[in-house]
Design an enzyme around this catalytic site. Structure first.
Site, mmCIF file in Angstrom:
data_model
loop_
_atom_site.group_PDB
_atom_site.id
_atom_site.type_symbol
_atom_site.label_atom_id
_atom_site.label_comp_id
_atom_site.label_asym_id
_atom_site.label_seq_id
_atom_site.Cartn_x
_atom_site.Cartn_y
_atom_site.Cartn_z
ATOM 1 N N LYS A 85 0.835 -1.203 0.000
ATOM 2 C CA LYS A 85 0.000 0.000 0.000
ATOM 3 C C LYS A 85 0.871 1.254 0.000
ATOM 4 C CE LYS A 85 -1.946 2.798 3.089
ATOM 5 N NZ LYS A 85 -2.079 4.075 2.365
ATOM 6 N N GLY B 146 7.261 4.486 7.927
ATOM 7 C CA GLY B 146 6.396 5.638 8.169
ATOM 8 C C GLY B 146 6.694 6.244 9.525
ATOM 9 N N SER B 147 5.688 6.855 10.111
ATOM 10 C CA SER B 147 5.910 7.581 11.353
ATOM 11 C C SER B 147 6.000 6.643 12.555
ATOM 12 C CB SER B 147 4.763 8.566 11.563
ATOM 13 O OG SER B 147 3.552 7.851 11.691
ATOM 14 N N THR B 148 6.644 7.108 13.594
ATOM 15 C CA THR B 148 6.784 6.325 14.822
ATOM 16 C C THR B 148 5.416 6.078 15.453
ATOM 17 O OG1 THR B 148 9.032 7.113 15.148
ATOM 18 C CG2 THR B 148 7.893 6.311 17.108
ATOM 19 N N GLY C 59 3.837 3.288 13.610
ATOM 20 C CA GLY C 59 4.638 2.097 13.927
ATOM 21 C C GLY C 59 4.216 1.472 15.248
ATOM 22 N N GLU D 265 10.457 0.798 9.943
ATOM 23 C CA GLU D 265 11.423 1.857 9.602
ATOM 24 C C GLU D 265 10.727 3.175 9.882
ATOM 25 O OE1 GLU D 265 14.472 1.234 8.676
ATOM 26 O OE2 GLU D 265 14.385 -0.851 8.051
ATOM 27 N N CYS E 14 13.497 10.821 6.066
ATOM 28 C CA CYS E 14 13.529 10.280 7.432
ATOM 29 C C CYS E 14 14.898 10.488 8.061
ATOM 30 C CB CYS E 14 13.196 8.800 7.402
ATOM 31 S SG CYS E 14 14.204 7.901 6.209
ATOM 32 N N GLU F 156 10.483 15.300 15.298
ATOM 33 C CA GLU F 156 10.648 15.265 13.848
ATOM 34 C C GLU F 156 9.672 16.245 13.190
ATOM 35 O OE1 GLU F 156 9.219 11.851 11.564
ATOM 36 O OE2 GLU F 156 11.178 11.733 10.609
HETATM 37 P P1 NAP Z 1 2.583 7.703 8.260
HETATM 38 O O1 NAP Z 1 1.534 8.695 8.448
HETATM 39 O O2 NAP Z 1 2.995 6.850 9.403
HETATM 40 O O3 NAP Z 1 2.099 6.778 7.058
HETATM 41 C C1 NAP Z 1 2.876 5.736 6.506
HETATM 42 C C2 NAP Z 1 1.966 4.756 5.813
HETATM 43 O O4 NAP Z 1 1.158 4.075 6.784
HETATM 44 C C3 NAP Z 1 0.995 5.382 4.839
HETATM 45 O O5 NAP Z 1 0.827 4.528 3.732
HETATM 46 C C4 NAP Z 1 -0.263 5.480 5.675
HETATM 47 O O6 NAP Z 1 -1.428 5.595 4.915
HETATM 48 C C5 NAP Z 1 -0.224 4.191 6.447
HETATM 49 N N1 NAP Z 1 -1.013 4.151 7.679
HETATM 50 C C6 NAP Z 1 -1.571 5.175 8.373
HETATM 51 N N2 NAP Z 1 -2.213 4.713 9.472
HETATM 52 C C7 NAP Z 1 -2.052 3.366 9.474
HETATM 53 C C8 NAP Z 1 -2.482 2.314 10.354
HETATM 54 N N3 NAP Z 1 -3.172 2.561 11.451
HETATM 55 N N4 NAP Z 1 -2.129 1.037 10.054
HETATM 56 C C9 NAP Z 1 -1.395 0.760 8.955
HETATM 57 N N5 NAP Z 1 -0.972 1.712 8.080
HETATM 58 C C10 NAP Z 1 -1.298 2.994 8.343
HETATM 59 O O7 NAP Z 1 3.919 8.353 7.716
HETATM 60 P P2 NAP Z 1 4.027 9.418 6.552
HETATM 61 O O8 NAP Z 1 3.529 10.717 7.070
HETATM 62 O O9 NAP Z 1 3.442 8.868 5.303
HETATM 63 O O10 NAP Z 1 5.606 9.462 6.314
HETATM 64 C C11 NAP Z 1 6.482 10.223 7.070
HETATM 65 C C12 NAP Z 1 7.171 9.390 8.135
HETATM 66 O O11 NAP Z 1 7.857 8.276 7.556
HETATM 67 C C13 NAP Z 1 8.240 10.146 8.882
HETATM 68 O O12 NAP Z 1 8.120 9.914 10.257
HETATM 69 C C14 NAP Z 1 9.539 9.553 8.340
HETATM 70 O O13 NAP Z 1 10.640 9.686 9.203
HETATM 71 C C15 NAP Z 1 9.170 8.155 8.111
HETATM 72 N N6 NAP Z 1 10.087 7.491 7.184
HETATM 73 C C16 NAP Z 1 11.000 6.581 7.659
HETATM 74 C C17 NAP Z 1 11.890 5.960 6.794
HETATM 75 C C18 NAP Z 1 12.895 4.945 7.293
HETATM 76 O O14 NAP Z 1 13.482 4.262 6.458
HETATM 77 N N7 NAP Z 1 13.119 4.840 8.590
HETATM 78 C C19 NAP Z 1 11.844 6.262 5.432
HETATM 79 C C20 NAP Z 1 10.919 7.194 4.982
HETATM 80 C C21 NAP Z 1 10.034 7.800 5.869
HETATM 81 P P3 NAP Z 1 -1.965 7.071 4.546
HETATM 82 O O15 NAP Z 1 -0.936 7.800 3.807
HETATM 83 O O16 NAP Z 1 -3.133 6.805 3.682
HETATM 84 O O17 NAP Z 1 -2.303 7.729 5.854
#
Ligand code: NAP
Ligand code: MG
Length: 494
Positions: free
Chosen positions: A200, A252-254, A257, A274, A308, A405
């Protein structure tokens, strides 16, 4: 060419002359092919979602609608997981590893062939400068498929004296900052290890994942081996909770996670997370200053800070703090903020209205905490979501702009005197994804790398990626590694 006027008084930032500008150099959109509406990619074909619901995906630089994207509900996710399960048991698991490798190679080659189209769509949908999509995202995505294709029939050599076995169906959820690249980081090792996939993409940046679905269909990969379902957080949650998903890979976000970890507690599902980061770029007084300034700019301002592992904190040794900050301000004045499709643009559009709002809230928080704000004098486009490159000076360790962050082009600056103080400050945050060290002394680098609680430490460079090297976090930045040999492990049982 931009022209910089020498300042007479030491310490005051040099002013940028507005009368010398690069001529516009927009990348063409003529060659790309996009549908008006995208269904879900399940069992090798695009299908309508059971809900019959779609949402609009926009261009964050213009706020114009690009296409409609399907919303997958639990029923759709169930279909996708079942397709992946069937493909795993009937085809992919039984296929000779050499044959599996050929498909992965073919996908890599097709990404290369379509590189220009993919780069343009990535920039249109995500807001990042075309230079980034063209030179980083797309080539690295292809390289990940090439690299893992190579491992597919050599797993016994990767893990000698063990018997590597695939897991089954991998449920993969990715963020919006590197849409195609994150899809490649997830799909390539999963396939090489013999698993099938339900992926997804993030809601705001689904298009390149859907283009990848087209490539996968054309590559002849057996139906159901890769399924791509779009939608919001609920769709992701349905993947995580599906009983036939054997492994969850999340970037994605902590916060999300943590939700995922709770959701799978007590199940036999394997998981890698991650998550977020708040990396420090640490500049010592013996550092090559100009290179360090370029590294700092590359670390936080390019790609709008939507990284990230962005170097969102600067720790600079007191003796060189004034000169580093002065040169940084000068360099910020020359950064071009605007149309991401222009090849000269350094800082493109913030990915969404929500993200821009979040960044603006953090800027207010920083001001209220008493940090000193500095922004470049550029003018922002009237339409779209944009943010000026921003510094917070005189910050302290307890400031929220130092601890949390922000995920935007905002850099919090602190100073230090000794190596110990630098290590203490760098480590004293909840995250531990990456760090940067700038110094002339190799011994100092090796000393620091053993003490920094960060998964990746760059020395005298920043944000360099390669499919052969593992990437991942300490502490609240998550666990598990992607890339390299280590990136195969989460998809295998030994
Ligand atoms: P996010 O809000 O956590 O979303 C990540 C993904 O998870 C999206 O596809 C999101 O869908 C989905 N999601 C949301 N709620 C969920 C749930 N309850 N269960 C399962 N999946 C769910 O993060 P983001 O705002 O897209 O991305 C930014 C974050 O990613 C930052 O914190 C960044 O540091 C982190 N990141 C980490 C790495 C790494 O390698 N460590 C790399 C890149 C980014 P929707 O978009 O439809 O809400
Ligand atoms: Mg989200």
């Amino acid at each position: 060419m931009s022209k910089v006027k020498k300042s007479e008084a030491e310490g005051t930032p040099l002013k940028f002359f507005g009368d010398w500008k690069y001529a516009p150099a927009p990348e063409s959109k003529e060659h790309i092919r996009l549908k008006k509406q995208y269904g879900l990619f399940i069992n090798g074909e695009f299908v309508q979602p059971k809900s019959k619901k779609y949402f609009d995906t926009i261009n964050p630089a213009t706020e114009e609608k690009i296409a409609e994207i399907a919303i997958a509900d639990e029923k759709d996710v169930d279909l996708a997981v079942n397709a992946a399960s069937k493909a795993y048991n009937n085809v992919w698991k039984k296929m000779h590893a050499k044959e599996r490798a050929k498909y992965i190679y073919r996908i890599a080659r097709m990404i290369q062939e379509r590189a220009r189209e993919l780069a343009v769509i990535e920039t249109m949908n995500g807001g990042k400068p075309i230079r980034e999509s063209r030179d980083i995202d797309v080539p690295l995505a292809a390289n990940h498929f090439f690299y893992y294709a190579g491992w597919a029939d050599k797993l016994n050599y990767a893990f000698p004296n063990r018997t590597p076995q695939s897991l089954g169906v991998a449920g993969q959820i990715i963020p919006w900052n590197f849409p195609l690249l994150m899809a490649a980081w997830k799909i390539a090792p999963a396939l090489a290890a013999g698993n099938t996939v339900v992926l997804k993409p993030a809601e705001t940046t689904s298009l390149t994942a859907l283009k990848l679905a087209e490539i996968i269909a054309e590559s002849g990969l057996p139906e159901g081996v890769v399924n791509i379902v779009t939608g919001f957080g609920k769709t992701g949650a349905a993947i995580v909770q599906h009983p036939n998903v054997n492994k969850v890979a999340f970037t994605g976000s902590t916060d999300v996670g943590k939700i995922i970890q709770k959701a799978i507690a007590g199940t036999s599902k394997r998981v890698t997370l991650e998550l977020g980061g708040k990396a420090a770029n640490i500049v010592f007084d013996d550092a090559p200053i100009d290179q360090a300034v370029e590294g700092i700019v590359n670390g936080i301002f390019f790609n709008q800070g939507h990284v990230c592992c962005a170097g969102s904190r600067l720790l600079v040794q007191e003796g060189v703090a004034d000169i580093v900050i002065r040169k940084l301000k000068e360099r910020m004045e020359t950064l071009i903020v605007g149309d991401p499709m222009d090849k000269n643009t350094d800082i493109g559009a913030i990915n969404s209205k929500e993200q821009l709002k979040k960044i603006q809230q953090y800027i207010t928080i920083g001001i209220n905490e008493g940090a000193e704000l500095y922004q470049s004098s550029c003018t922002l486009p009237n339409k779209g979501f944009f943010c000026k490159p921003t510094l917070f000076l005189n910050t302290s360790q307890s400031h929220r702009v130092v601890q949390e962050e922000i995920f935007g082009p905002v850099l919090a600056v602190q100073t230090f005197r000794t190596v110990e103080e630098a290590i203490e400050k760098a480590n004293n945050i909840p995250y531990g994804l990456s760090a940067g060290i700038w110094t002339d002394k190799g011994s100092k680098i090796f000393n620091m790398t053993t003490k920094l609680r960060a998964g990746v430490v760059w020395a005298n460079t920043y944000n360099k990626f390669d499919p052969t090297s593992p990437f991942g976090g300490y502490k609240e930045s998550g666990f598990g590694r992607e890339g390299g040999l280590h990136g195969l492990l989460p998809y295998l049982q030994l």
